[in-house]
Structure formats: C-alpha cells, structure tokens
Design an enzyme around this catalytic site. Structure first.
Site, PDB file in Angstrom:
ATOM      1  N   GLU A 177       0.828  -1.210   0.000  1.00 23.17           N
ATOM      2  CA  GLU A 177       0.000   0.000   0.000  1.00 23.17           C
ATOM      3  C   GLU A 177       0.862   1.261   0.000  1.00 23.17           C
ATOM      4  O   GLU A 177       1.234   1.768   1.066  1.00 23.17           O
ATOM      5  CB  GLU A 177      -0.931   0.012   1.228  1.00 23.17           C
ATOM      6  CG  GLU A 177      -1.815   1.247   1.287  1.00 23.17           C
ATOM      7  CD  GLU A 177      -2.681   1.310   2.536  1.00 23.17           C
ATOM      8  OE1 GLU A 177      -3.458   2.270   2.664  1.00 23.17           O
ATOM      9  OE2 GLU A 177      -2.595   0.405   3.391  1.00 23.17           O
ATOM     10  N   LYS A 219      -2.588  -2.308  -3.040  1.00 21.42           N
ATOM     11  CA  LYS A 219      -3.624  -1.460  -2.446  1.00 21.42           C
ATOM     12  C   LYS A 219      -3.296  -0.030  -2.857  1.00 21.42           C
ATOM     13  O   LYS A 219      -2.317   0.564  -2.388  1.00 21.42           O
ATOM     14  CB  LYS A 219      -3.677  -1.593  -0.922  1.00 21.42           C
ATOM     15  CG  LYS A 219      -4.771  -0.722  -0.290  1.00 21.42           C
ATOM     16  CD  LYS A 219      -5.061  -1.108   1.154  1.00 21.42           C
ATOM     17  CE  LYS A 219      -6.137  -0.212   1.754  1.00 21.42           C
ATOM     18  NZ  LYS A 219      -6.564  -0.632   3.100  1.00 21.42           N
TER      19      LYS A 219
END
Length: 341
Positions: A177, A219
């Site tokens: 992420e 992500k």
C-alpha cells in the site's frame, strides 16, 4: 513458500464482487474514531466493536477478507471463538497489518518512511501460525512544495519490497500500500504524476527483490484532487487518470488491485470504484476500505449493545454498495433508496 496456497488466497481476495474490510486501526486511530461518537477506547470496547462488524449476517457475500490489527488477531468473540478462526469458518480470509507506522524521514522535512522491518520474517511465520493468510504494509507519500522527493519514494518502495519478500517466504500474500495522501491543494494531474513515480519505483524494487508478482495485491490510492483544492476533479476524470497510471506502471501479472478510500466520502469512494470498473481494466479492481465501510456502523452503534442490529444493517449496506461498484453495477439512486427506507 507454498505458492499453491498463495495463489488460492490471492484469487479469493479479489473474487468478483468482493473486497477487503480494513479493520486494522491501531489503538490510537481507534481512539480518535471512538471519541467522535463518545465511546471509551478500551480493549473490551475495541473487541466488541470488531465482533459487531465480523458477525454481521451475510458479510461474506461482499467481503472476502479482513485486515486485522495485532491485538484483534489475538482476540475472540464473546463465546470464545478466536476472530481469525471465526472469519475462516464463515468464508472470510484473515489478514494482518504488520508495519510499525510511518515516521519522520531524517533530513526530509514533511516526508515519512514506514518502519517495522526488524524481525519481520519471524513475525510473519508467527502470524501464519495464528491463521493470517495475507498481510498489509502502508507507506505514505505526501504531495507538497518540493515533495515528494525521490529519496522518500525509493525508501518506501524498498521497505515495501522487503516486506513483500518476508510475506511470501512465510506463504502469506502481501498487500502493498503506497498511499499518495489527498492532504494539500494539489490538482488531480499532480496526483497522477506522483502516483506514476511512486508505482514505477515500487515495482522496480519488488522485481529486484525476487518477489513473485503473481502473489502480490496492490492497495492503491486514487488520483483525486487535494482536499484543500477548491476545484475537485469529477468522478470520470479521477477514474480515467487512476486507470491510466495503473496501466502504465502495474504489471499485468498481479492477481488484482484493491483501493483505499483515503479520506474520501463514503459515496465518492464507491462512485470512483464503480467508474473505473465501467471503463474496464486488466485486473480485478475492488475495495479495501476502512472509514468508507465502517463510519456508518460506528455512528449507529455508539457503544450501545442495543444498537448492534442497526449498525450491522448500515455496515452491510455499504459493503453491498461497494460490491456493486466492484462489478461496475452501482447507481447513486441505490443510496437514495436506502436513505428513504
């Protein structure tokens, strides 16, 4: 390294119409959210709130996995069933947040680098034994005057790659992420440029570290205007810019991409996801939301057991709306209908 298990896990995480619930807030973040509704942030209240979310009827229709905090992974339902075991029994994959948070980067004012690599390979083995089958590590990239620097982007990309390697060695699917924050007054065009630099650096490092692309989930943040910019890019523009940068930088080998909401309103996060899926992409595109799924439930619950049913209903509605968006089937009218109901 069990590649068969990781293949099954990654595919299930991004199954059609399903996404991830990010319930990995630290105690500090949880306190801020509980304070907003007048609930004391103690361990039992955190446990009770997570149980309310996880035991929502039919949640497994829309949610494939849950990202847990270390404390939550060790907690259980009121009847003594460990949360990871409960989720697994109900067809939802347990995951775990493993980073130690973003900290100030020396000699780089206004920039941060995420820590937590110490002893990570052993921690991953321990988490696998506790039932976690995927993990998450969050880096933050800030847009401002003269930043982000390439030093910050590359330091975070390097850490994400090392984390991903430690995950895969333990047969755990890494969710990487690299969040480009929406704080600031930048344009969506500037956001797109920073996303491109960030994702190029990330996948360069991932390949250098020998990480299997077939067992990584990205992500991603979206190419939105800074929240302080009075001119906000419309939904269609955000979708087009975000997809363009993903197609330029993300290998087709990835099993899927999940998006964070990053402070967007609930409905905007859903609308942007829906618009991207209507345009089409080489990978499954779905959600990994925290506030954009939970906020309505927390507001309805307010720490009162008698509000549990109403909170679960509100929570399930948001999960269903995002499930539709993950299939490109969401409509704003569905939100209005829910409000009228």
């Amino acid at each position: 390294m069990d590649t068969k298990l990781m293949t099954e896990t990654a595919r299930a995480m991004v199954a059609a119409g399903k996404g991830l619930l990010a319930a990995d807030e630290s105690a500090g973040t949880c306190k801020k959210r509980f304070d907003s509704v007048g609930v004391e942030c103690n361990e039992e209240n955190r446990r009770a709130y997570r149980e309310l979310l996880f035991t929502t009827p039919d949640l497994n229709k829309y949610v494939s996995g849950v990202i847990l905090f270390d404390e939550t992974l060790r907690q259980a339902t009121r009847d003594g069933t460990n949360f990871a075991e409960y989720l697994k029994k109900n067809g939802i994959i347990p995951g775990i947040k493993v980073d130690a948070g973003a900290h100030d980067m020396p000699l780089h004012p206004g920039e941060k680098v995420t820590e937590g690599l110490d002893r990570l390979p052993q921690r991953m083995k321990d988490y696998f034994g506790m039932g976690a089958r995927f993990a998450k590590w969050r880096a933050v990239i800030t847009i401002g005057e003269g930043i982000p620097s390439m030093a910050c982007i590359e330091a975070n990309a390097h850490a994400l790659a090392r984390y991903a390697a430690a995950c895969q060695e333990a047969s755990i699917v890494p969710v990487v992420e690299p969040e480009v924050l929406l704080d600031g007054n930048h344009t969506a065009e500037r956001s797109e440029s920073v996303h491109q630099d960030t994702l190029e650096a990330l996948f360069h490092e991932i390949e250098r570290h020998g990480v299997s692309l077939e067992h990584v989930i990205l992500k991603a943040s979206m190419c939105v205007s800074g929240k302080d910019n009075p001119k906000q890019a419309p939904v269609a523009e955000v979708a087009e810019r975000t997809l363009r940068v993903l197609k330029r930088t993300v290998p087709a080998a990835l099993p899927g991409i999940v998006f964070l909401s990053g402070g967007q309103t609930d409905e905007n996060a859903t609308a942007h996801l829906d618009a991207m899926n209507r345009l089409g992409a080489p990978w499954p595109l779905t959600f990994s939301y925290s506030r954009a799924l939970q906020a309505v439930a927390l507001k309805a619950w307010r720490g009162q057991a008698g509000n549990a049913a109403a909170a679960q209903k509100a929570f399930l509605h948001r999960a269903r709306m995002n499930s539709l968006a993950a299939k490109g089937e969401w409509k704003a009218e569905l939100e209005k209908q829910a409000l009228a109901a």
